[in-house]
Design an enzyme around this catalytic site. Structure first.
Site, PDB file in Angstrom:
ATOM      1  N   LEU A 188     -21.794  -8.234 -12.680  1.00 50.64           N
ATOM      2  CA  LEU A 188     -20.346  -8.281 -12.834  1.00 50.64           C
ATOM      3  C   LEU A 188     -19.536  -9.534 -12.601  1.00 50.64           C
ATOM      4  CD1 LEU A 188     -17.518  -6.429 -12.852  1.00 50.64           C
ATOM      5  CD2 LEU A 188     -17.476  -6.732 -10.365  1.00 50.64           C
TER       6      LEU A 188
ATOM      7  N   ASP B  50       0.219  -5.498  -8.178  1.00 51.65           N
ATOM      8  CA  ASP B  50       1.620  -5.347  -7.797  1.00 51.65           C
ATOM      9  C   ASP B  50       1.906  -4.478  -6.563  1.00 51.65           C
ATOM     10  OD1 ASP B  50       3.975  -6.653  -7.555  1.00 51.65           O
ATOM     11  OD2 ASP B  50       4.647  -5.827  -9.523  1.00 51.65           O
TER      12      ASP B  50
ATOM     13  N   HIS C 297      -0.416  -7.830   1.783  1.00 53.56           N
ATOM     14  CA  HIS C 297      -1.317  -8.635   1.312  1.00 53.56           C
ATOM     15  C   HIS C 297      -2.718  -8.526   1.971  1.00 53.56           C
ATOM     16  CE1 HIS C 297       1.584 -10.623  -1.072  1.00 53.56           C
ATOM     17  NE2 HIS C 297       2.108 -11.280  -0.388  1.00 53.56           N
TER      18      HIS C 297
HETATM   19  C1  FPP Z   1       1.520  -8.447  -5.447  1.00 55.19           C
HETATM   20  O1  FPP Z   1       2.362  -7.957  -4.372  1.00 55.19           O
HETATM   21  C2  FPP Z   1       0.731  -9.221  -5.031  1.00 55.19           C
HETATM   22  C3  FPP Z   1       0.187 -10.716  -5.215  1.00 55.19           C
HETATM   23  C4  FPP Z   1       1.301 -11.507  -5.686  1.00 55.19           C
HETATM   24  C5  FPP Z   1      -0.986 -11.056  -4.469  1.00 55.19           C
HETATM   25  C6  FPP Z   1      -2.071 -10.501  -4.657  1.00 55.19           C
HETATM   26  C7  FPP Z   1      -3.133 -11.068  -3.665  1.00 55.19           C
HETATM   27  C8  FPP Z   1      -3.975 -10.401  -3.013  1.00 55.19           C
HETATM   28  C9  FPP Z   1      -4.160  -8.937  -2.944  1.00 55.19           C
HETATM   29  C10 FPP Z   1      -4.778 -10.992  -1.925  1.00 55.19           C
HETATM   30  C11 FPP Z   1      -5.498 -12.224  -2.103  1.00 55.19           C
HETATM   31  C12 FPP Z   1      -6.505 -12.268  -3.354  1.00 55.19           C
HETATM   32  C13 FPP Z   1      -7.842 -12.053  -3.292  1.00 55.19           C
HETATM   33  C14 FPP Z   1      -8.506 -12.060  -4.637  1.00 55.19           C
HETATM   34  C15 FPP Z   1      -8.586 -11.718  -2.056  1.00 55.19           C
HETATM   35  P1  FPP Z   1       3.645  -8.636  -4.260  1.00 55.19           P
HETATM   36  O2  FPP Z   1       3.989  -9.544  -3.076  1.00 55.19           O
HETATM   37  O3  FPP Z   1       4.300  -9.045  -5.506  1.00 55.19           O
HETATM   38  O4  FPP Z   1       4.647  -7.286  -3.853  1.00 55.19           O
HETATM   39  P2  FPP Z   1       6.106  -6.667  -4.167  1.00 55.19           P
HETATM   40  O5  FPP Z   1       6.439  -7.034  -5.551  1.00 55.19           O
HETATM   41  O6  FPP Z   1       6.135  -5.372  -3.661  1.00 55.19           O
HETATM   42  O7  FPP Z   1       6.949  -7.683  -3.112  1.00 55.19           O
END
Ligand code: FPP
Length: 235
Positions: free
Chosen positions: A132, A21, A38
């Site tokens: 893994l 997150d 992201h």
């Molecule tokens: C949370 O940040 C993150 C996500 C909802 C997406 C996680 C995805 C990635 C890291 C990229 C794609 C995945 C892979 C496996 C390559 P948020 O957007 O909820 O952050 P915020 O709460 O600060 O707005």
């Protein structure tokens, strides 16, 4: 002594699950668009996968996209999916070389055929790898997973199910339950993630935002886990 040296290699968690997150907040704090958050989140994914592999962790599960994430703007959803596809295309060779077995937890039928094909290609090419297990939770929701399990038990006429029967109907079938659940960026929530599987997991929450979750931060989480006294309900 470095943090890494302090880790007891005989007491590592077998399965680490992570709620990644804070990408959006990371970007906002730097006056950058969310997408850049992201993109930097993917760099952390690569780093944590590599560190887990080197530590001989058996299973790493990352929450990439929840069933609730469809409520985000279409542009952000497509951005996340295209980051995942780019990640898979760039990592497949190294997964094969490093014996990583890639799996998806969740229902991918809602994605385009092209996305499903790419995911299935990587799953198939890495399914017999012995190192893994890398699970990416995608269009995943724990309640939906449990409903799916109920339906499967009903269909198979198992009317007095054991814990094992239920575990066998989940996406994580055959894998050990998470020992350690990490959530970055400080929120004290489970967010519909692995509800059945985390029954005895140790929970570690850090204020660090996912793009800043470094090698040292990962070791801190493991060290904190190793300090905990896990009694599984006993005394
Ligand atoms: C949370 O940040 C993150 C996500 C909802 C997406 C996680 C995805 C990635 C890291 C990229 C794609 C995945 C892979 C496996 C390559 P948020 O957007 O909820 O952050 P915020 O709460 O600060 O707005």
């Amino acid at each position: 002594m470095s943090l890494k040296e302090k880790i007891d290699l005989s007491k590592l968690p077998k399965h680490i699950a992570i709620i990644m997150d804070g990408n959006g907040r990371w970007a906002k704090s730097k006056f950058l668009p969310r997408f850049i958050g992201h993109t930097n989140g993917v760099k952390t994914v690569k780093n944590i996968v590599e560190l887990s592999r080197k530590l001989n962790i058996k299973v790493l599960t990352l929450y990439a996209f929840s069933t609730e994430n469809w409520q985000r703007p279409q542009e952000e959803i497509s951005g996340l999916i295209s980051l995942l596809i780019t990640y898979l295309k760039s990592e497949i060779e190294s997964m094969i070389k490093n014996q990583i077995s890639f799996r998806i937890l969740g229902d991918i039928s809602r994605f385009s055929k092209e996305v499903q094909d790419e995911i299935e290609n990587v799953c198939n090419k890495t399914k017999d790898n012995s190192g893994l297990v890398l699970n990416i939770a995608l269009n995943y929701g724990a309640r939906q997973e449990i409903i799916k399990a109920f339906k499967s038990l009903y269909k198979n006429k198992i009317d007095n199910p054991t814990e094992e029967d239920i575990s066998n109907c989940l996406y994580t079938k055959g894998l050990p339950d998470p020992d350690l659940l990490i959530r970055t960026s400080g929120e004290m929530r489970i967010s519909n993630f692995l509800l059945w599987q985390i029954a005895y997991a140790e929970i570690y929450i850090t204020n660090v935002l996912w793009p800043d979750f470094s090698e040292e931060e990962f070791y801190k989480a493991i060290l904190e886990y190793q300090k905990r006294d896990r009694r599984f309900g006993s005394i």
